[in-house]
Design an enzyme around this catalytic site. Sequence first.
Site, short mmCIF file in Angstrom:
data_model
loop_
_atom_site.label_atom_id
_atom_site.label_comp_id
_atom_site.label_asym_id
_atom_site.label_seq_id
_atom_site.Cartn_x
_atom_site.Cartn_y
_atom_site.Cartn_z
N LYS A 188 0.80 -1.23 0.00
CA LYS A 188 0.00 0.00 0.00
C LYS A 188 0.84 1.28 0.00
CE LYS A 188 -4.45 -1.19 0.23
NZ LYS A 188 -5.50 -0.64 -0.66
N SER A 196 0.79 -9.82 -1.00
CA SER A 196 0.53 -8.38 -0.90
C SER A 196 0.87 -7.76 0.45
CB SER A 196 -0.94 -8.09 -1.24
OG SER A 196 -1.79 -8.85 -0.40
#
Length: 405
Positions: A53, A306
């Site tokens: 992110k 991720s």
Amino acid sequence: MEKVTLTDVKEARETIKDVVLKTDLLENIRLSEKTGAKVWYKCENLQRTGSFKIRGACNKIAHLTDEEKAHGVIASSAGNHAQGVALSAKNVGIKATICMPATAPVSKVAATKSYGAEVVLHGNVYDDAHAKAVEIQQETGATFLEPFNDKEVIAGQGTIGLEIFEQLDGNVDTVLVPVGGGGIVAGIATALKGLKPDVKIVGVQTCNIPSMKVSYEAGKVTSAFNDVTIADGIAVKTPGDLTFDIISKKVDEIITVTEEEIAEAILFMMENQKLVSEGAGAVSTAALLSGKYKPAKGENVVCVVSGGNIDINTLYRIMSVALKEQGRRLSMVAELADEPGALAKFVSIFAENGANVLSINQDKLATGKHIKKQIVEATIETVSFDQINIIKSALVENGIKAEYL
């Protein structure tokens, strides 16, 4: 004209290169042997803040005007986006306010504060925190930073695709990418399809919240929610319109995996790659382990991990589920005769069949079904379902009734 291009992604890489790490690409030998393909992990769980992110947040903040920076930024999140925004804002010296649910894990709240952000705890779920963020944004004029449905955010996430291409010298056939709101898969698809049009991009969602899969099949943005998920990083009920537009054109397939398959993938990654992944980061591995995606022999497959921001208490519960699914743990409530030696006989069955007792609870003062009976709760460590079946048969042969949990 495309809203996000390969050029945008390349520019994003230059913008964020001094902040964002180029994460490792590691082969998982065990998974390669199991599938017949060559399987690689793109380790964004080792990224700064423990998640991809920061790439999008950093690129977005870099594109703010001086006036927007002066008013600071605000975001709503329960974890990864919060930390990415907080650190990115700190790096450029602007104020960041993050609204998080009051139920957010203490570790994630502490991490967000450690990057210098002001944290506002409000409500019990993400939607409550989002509403509070909108309220504060209207009062302060701060710039609201979207977690996925934004051009600069998508371009930032797409830098993962550039790294994968370079790390494999262009020899990439398929990339399995977690999908929630769609920012990371839209970015990676934009980058890799621009560099190698025949590369296959496969999105992976949880069956509990298959919003992008439903949207993909319907041909329009559609909300979907079946149940809560351990993959909280991709728990998005309604995808973004911008991300959906890119995904509908550039992503080849979207598949879903179950909660149990995600739990098993987290355990597999810890045992076989020594990587700690959160639920969202493990869905790509789950797609391969479950056979939902079956690569061709020799295919170069990249699983994007991720993030790795998983609460330790959540991890403990997930491990219990995964071990049960693999026949390595068995829990039961057994009914024993209330007489000397009954408990010893019960436990001896486990020992005789090679099982290890992890916990046992006997309370003869508790209310039982019958006065001459006692209830015992036990959890044992096993090695296979075959061993479990042998133990169950032995209990029956010894007249012990048990309910398996």
